[in-house]
Design a protein around this motif. Structure first.
Motif, PDB file in Angstrom:
ATOM      1  N   GLY A 150       0.789  -1.216   0.000  1.00  0.00           N
ATOM      2  CA  GLY A 150       0.000   0.000   0.000  1.00  0.00           C
ATOM      3  C   GLY A 150       0.823   1.268   0.000  1.00  0.00           C
ATOM      4  N   GLU A 151       2.134   1.164   0.289  1.00  0.00           N
ATOM      5  CA  GLU A 151       3.014   2.330   0.319  1.00  0.00           C
ATOM      6  C   GLU A 151       3.883   2.444  -0.929  1.00  0.00           C
ATOM      7  OE1 GLU A 151       2.974   4.626   2.712  1.00  0.00           O
ATOM      8  OE2 GLU A 151       1.359   3.534   3.722  1.00  0.00           O
ATOM      9  N   LEU A 152       3.752   1.505  -1.854  1.00  0.00           N
ATOM     10  CA  LEU A 152       4.632   1.494  -3.031  1.00  0.00           C
ATOM     11  C   LEU A 152       4.103   2.316  -4.202  1.00  0.00           C
ATOM     12  CD1 LEU A 152       5.798  -2.252  -3.125  1.00  0.00           C
ATOM     13  CD2 LEU A 152       7.058  -0.259  -2.296  1.00  0.00           C
ATOM     14  N   GLY A 153       2.981   3.005  -4.015  1.00  0.00           N
ATOM     15  CA  GLY A 153       2.391   3.766  -5.112  1.00  0.00           C
ATOM     16  C   GLY A 153       1.701   2.843  -6.098  1.00  0.00           C
ATOM     17  N   ASP A 154       1.539   3.292  -7.335  1.00  0.00           N
ATOM     18  CA  ASP A 154       0.920   2.452  -8.356  1.00  0.00           C
ATOM     19  C   ASP A 154       1.742   1.178  -8.534  1.00  0.00           C
ATOM     20  OD1 ASP A 154      -1.049   4.308  -8.776  1.00  0.00           O
ATOM     21  OD2 ASP A 154      -0.072   5.238 -10.516  1.00  0.00           O
ATOM     22  N   GLY A 255       6.378  -1.382  -7.510  1.00  0.00           N
ATOM     23  CA  GLY A 255       5.506  -0.229  -7.673  1.00  0.00           C
ATOM     24  C   GLY A 255       6.285   1.016  -8.031  1.00  0.00           C
ATOM     25  N   ALA A 256       5.597   2.142  -8.095  1.00  0.00           N
ATOM     26  CA  ALA A 256       6.216   3.397  -8.515  1.00  0.00           C
ATOM     27  C   ALA A 256       7.343   3.827  -7.588  1.00  0.00           C
ATOM     28  CB  ALA A 256       5.150   4.494  -8.590  1.00  0.00           C
ATOM     29  N   HIS A 257       7.278   3.446  -6.310  1.00  0.00           N
ATOM     30  CA  HIS A 257       8.275   3.899  -5.339  1.00  0.00           C
ATOM     31  C   HIS A 257       9.335   2.860  -5.018  1.00  0.00           C
ATOM     32  CE1 HIS A 257       5.731   7.275  -4.998  1.00  0.00           C
ATOM     33  NE2 HIS A 257       4.844   6.761  -4.148  1.00  0.00           N
ATOM     34  N   GLY A 258       9.249   1.655  -5.607  1.00  0.00           N
ATOM     35  CA  GLY A 258      10.254   0.642  -5.321  1.00  0.00           C
ATOM     36  C   GLY A 258       9.671  -0.757  -5.286  1.00  0.00           C
ATOM     37  N   ALA A 275       6.705   9.073  -0.547  1.00  0.00           N
ATOM     38  CA  ALA A 275       6.551  10.266  -1.390  1.00  0.00           C
ATOM     39  C   ALA A 275       7.503  11.386  -0.990  1.00  0.00           C
ATOM     40  CB  ALA A 275       5.108  10.762  -1.332  1.00  0.00           C
ATOM     41  N   THR A 276       7.994  11.356   0.254  1.00  0.00           N
ATOM     42  CA  THR A 276       8.912  12.411   0.707  1.00  0.00           C
ATOM     43  C   THR A 276      10.375  12.027   0.509  1.00  0.00           C
ATOM     44  OG1 THR A 276       9.071  11.562   2.981  1.00  0.00           O
ATOM     45  CG2 THR A 276       7.217  13.030   2.467  1.00  0.00           C
ATOM     46  N   GLY A 277      10.619  10.840  -0.041  1.00  0.00           N
ATOM     47  CA  GLY A 277      11.985  10.395  -0.262  1.00  0.00           C
ATOM     48  C   GLY A 277      12.572   9.597   0.876  1.00  0.00           C
ATOM     49  N   GLN A 278      11.814   9.393   1.948  1.00  0.00           N
ATOM     50  CA  GLN A 278      12.286   8.617   3.080  1.00  0.00           C
ATOM     51  C   GLN A 278      12.166   7.113   2.788  1.00  0.00           C
ATOM     52  OE1 GLN A 278      13.631  10.022   5.996  1.00  0.00           O
ATOM     53  NE2 GLN A 278      13.519  11.849   4.683  1.00  0.00           N
ATOM     54  N   SER A 279      13.143   6.359   3.254  1.00  0.00           N
ATOM     55  CA  SER A 279      13.119   4.918   3.031  1.00  0.00           C
ATOM     56  C   SER A 279      11.931   4.290   3.753  1.00  0.00           C
ATOM     57  CB  SER A 279      14.414   4.275   3.536  1.00  0.00           C
ATOM     58  OG  SER A 279      15.522   4.728   2.798  1.00  0.00           O
ATOM     59  N   LEU A 280      11.237   3.405   3.039  1.00  0.00           N
ATOM     60  CA  LEU A 280      10.124   2.684   3.650  1.00  0.00           C
ATOM     61  C   LEU A 280      10.653   1.562   4.528  1.00  0.00           C
ATOM     62  CD1 LEU A 280       7.625   2.334   0.658  1.00  0.00           C
ATOM     63  CD2 LEU A 280       7.369   3.784   2.674  1.00  0.00           C
ATOM     64  N   SER A 281       9.934   1.278   5.572  1.00  0.00           N
ATOM     65  CA  SER A 281      10.283   0.166   6.450  1.00  0.00           C
ATOM     66  C   SER A 281       9.090  -0.762   6.587  1.00  0.00           C
ATOM     67  CB  SER A 281      10.723   0.670   7.830  1.00  0.00           C
ATOM     68  OG  SER A 281       9.681   1.412   8.441  1.00  0.00           O
ATOM     69  N   VAL A 282       9.360  -1.980   6.986  1.00  0.00           N
ATOM     70  CA  VAL A 282       8.305  -2.973   7.160  1.00  0.00           C
ATOM     71  C   VAL A 282       7.717  -2.830   8.557  1.00  0.00           C
ATOM     72  CG1 VAL A 282       7.774  -5.435   7.207  1.00  0.00           C
ATOM     73  CG2 VAL A 282       9.457  -4.542   5.573  1.00  0.00           C
ATOM     74  N   PRO A 283       6.390  -2.708   8.681  1.00  0.00           N
ATOM     75  CA  PRO A 283       5.785  -2.583  10.008  1.00  0.00           C
ATOM     76  C   PRO A 283       5.957  -3.858  10.820  1.00  0.00           C
ATOM     77  CG  PRO A 283       4.087  -2.920   8.355  1.00  0.00           C
ATOM     78  CD  PRO A 283       5.374  -2.718   7.605  1.00  0.00           C
ATOM     79  N   GLU A 284       5.850  -3.721  12.117  1.00  0.00           N
ATOM     80  CA  GLU A 284       5.928  -4.886  12.992  1.00  0.00           C
ATOM     81  C   GLU A 284       4.778  -5.850  12.677  1.00  0.00           C
ATOM     82  OE1 GLU A 284       8.172  -5.792  15.338  1.00  0.00           O
ATOM     83  OE2 GLU A 284       9.407  -4.081  14.690  1.00  0.00           O
ATOM     84  N   ALA A 285       5.054  -7.126  12.798  1.00  0.00           N
ATOM     85  CA  ALA A 285       4.021  -8.136  12.552  1.00  0.00           C
ATOM     86  C   ALA A 285       3.063  -8.205  13.732  1.00  0.00           C
ATOM     87  CB  ALA A 285       4.655  -9.496  12.327  1.00  0.00           C
ATOM     88  N   SER A 286       1.808  -8.476  13.437  1.00  0.00           N
ATOM     89  CA  SER A 286       0.846  -8.712  14.505  1.00  0.00           C
ATOM     90  C   SER A 286       1.078 -10.102  15.080  1.00  0.00           C
ATOM     91  CB  SER A 286      -0.582  -8.602  13.969  1.00  0.00           C
ATOM     92  OG  SER A 286      -0.881  -9.715  13.147  1.00  0.00           O
ATOM     93  N   ALA A 287       0.420 -10.387  16.165  1.00  0.00           N
ATOM     94  CA  ALA A 287       0.554 -11.697  16.804  1.00  0.00           C
ATOM     95  C   ALA A 287      -0.716 -12.515  16.630  1.00  0.00           C
ATOM     96  CB  ALA A 287       0.892 -11.538  18.279  1.00  0.00           C
TER      97      ALA A 287
END
Length: 381
Positions: A150-154, A255-258, A275-287
């Motif tokens: 959902g964060e990778l753009g198109d 996607g458009a951002h990587g 979109a601001t140029g900051q590196s994306l990170s993977v969110p913590e996994a749920s349990a």
């Protein structure tokens, strides 16, 4: 999306399970491990098999029989878990739904899209939830991949490579379209979950390597086009010894951002910027619970709250249509439009339906993609 009846009970949901074979035993484990549900009945045409399954788990006081309706009535059951073979899914689901019981059914919903449409209409006519257990949606690392996607753009391309070499023996090694029909529905369903989109067409080729121990084609490559222009490429084989992938396959999302990748087991990896140029990170996994325990937990929550689960039959029809369209493409050598598969299945469902109430619901849709808002818009949240 259609609404369904909810259950208000302070105690555990009382469940009747139908099917006591190999997969049935796994479901018994999942039910007994979940404090929000209770196994009160077990239905199987072979009652000896049912009694043996209960004895293996050390369970007593579970009523055994051959009739879903009779066992449900005798036990005061709230819901049914259907773990029968696919050809029995439609009759068992219909019997339970019209007995006033919501149903959690093993995948596939039915052997054909036409029967799945009949089940969607039966769910509406009865006012009861029918949820299909696509158990491989329930991996916490897949939820992480969805968040990253959902964060990778198109999204331009998603690929899945699936290479395993199981020696099942029995019916799987003799059935037609074994990879597409018996396994590919999992990644096909997962790509809908990742993107929130439905496919519009597919081109698929099947083949059987010279060393295959399967009677029919056990390998396939399919290219799906989605509504946004996204292409999803699935390439798999069930006779691929060496360097096997996980059972979920190896995924790549561009996607458009990587790009993000997922090995089907561990947390995904991401190489992308927002979109601001900051590196994306993977969110913590749920349990949260995974696989069939995850689908059981969502089902129990849905019948208590009325919140539509991911696997509601109306949505799951699209995943089954992907399989049916891929098989048709492989058989004809032609690109197949998913709308055409759904339209043909809708006509067949109308023609074959014997229940007047269900047929009235089917007729009221007008078409599988027109007046039927549930199927027209059914994508996963």
């Amino acid at each position: 999306m259609s609404t369904f009846a909810t259950i208000d009970t302070p105690g555990p949901l009382r469940l009747v399970q139908v099917g006591a074979g190999g997969m049935g035993k796994a479901w018994i484990d999942a039910i007994t491990a979940n404090p929000d549900v209770e196994l009160v009945g077990l239905v199987d045409l072979n009652q000896e098999t049912a009694h043996e399954a209960l004895a293996d788990k050390g369970l007593e006081g579970v009523l055994v029989g051959t009739s879903v309706s009779d066992i449900a009535a005798a036990t005061g059951a709230h819901a049914v878990v259907n773990v029968t073979v696919p050809v029995a899914h439609h009759p068992v689901n219909v019997e339970a739904l019209f007995a006033g019981l919501p149903v959690l059914c093993e995948k596939p919903a039915a052997p054909t899209v036409a029967q799945a449409l009949s089940l969607a209409a039966s769910s509406e006519a009865s006012g009861q939830l029918l949820m299909i257990s696509q158990s491989r949606r329930y991996f916490n690392s897949l939820a992480q991949l969805k968040a990253v996607t959902g964060e990778l753009g198109d999204i331009g391309v998603i690929t899945t490579e699936f290479f395993k070499a199981p020696h099942f023996g029995g019916f799987r090694e003799e059935m037609d379209h074994v990879l597409l029909v018996d396994m590919a529905i999992h990644p096909f369903d997962a790509v809908r979950y990742l993107t929130g989109q439905n496919p519009v067409s597919v081109y698929c080729e099947e083949f059987n390597p010279s060393w295959s121990w399967y009677q029919a084609d056990a390998a396939a490559t399919a290219i799906f086009e989605f509504s946004s222009g996204l292409r999803y490429v699935y390439s798999g084989s069930w006779c691929a010894d060496g360097q096997e992938t996980s059972w979920n396959g190896q995924w790549r999302v561009n996607g458009a951002h990587g790009t993000a990748t997922w090995d089907g087991e561990q947390a995904p990896l991401v190489d992308a910027n927002d979109a601001t140029g900051q590196s994306l990170s993977v969110p913590e996994a749920s349990a949260g619970p995974e696989q069939i325990a995850g689908s059981l937990a969502e089902f129990a929550s849905a019948v208590r709250t009325g919140v539509v689960p991911d696997g509601q039959i109306h949505s799951n029809v699209h995943s089954l249509a992907m399989v049916e369209a891929a098989v048709l493409s492989a058989e004809t050598g032609q690109r197949v439009r998913i709308d055409d598969v759904l339209t043909a299945a809708y006509a067949q469902a109308l023609h074959n339906e014997k229940n007047d109430d269900v047929k009235a619901v089917l007729s009221g849709w007008g078409s599988p993609l027109g007046n039927y808002s549930g199927l027209a818009d059914a994508v996963s949240s």
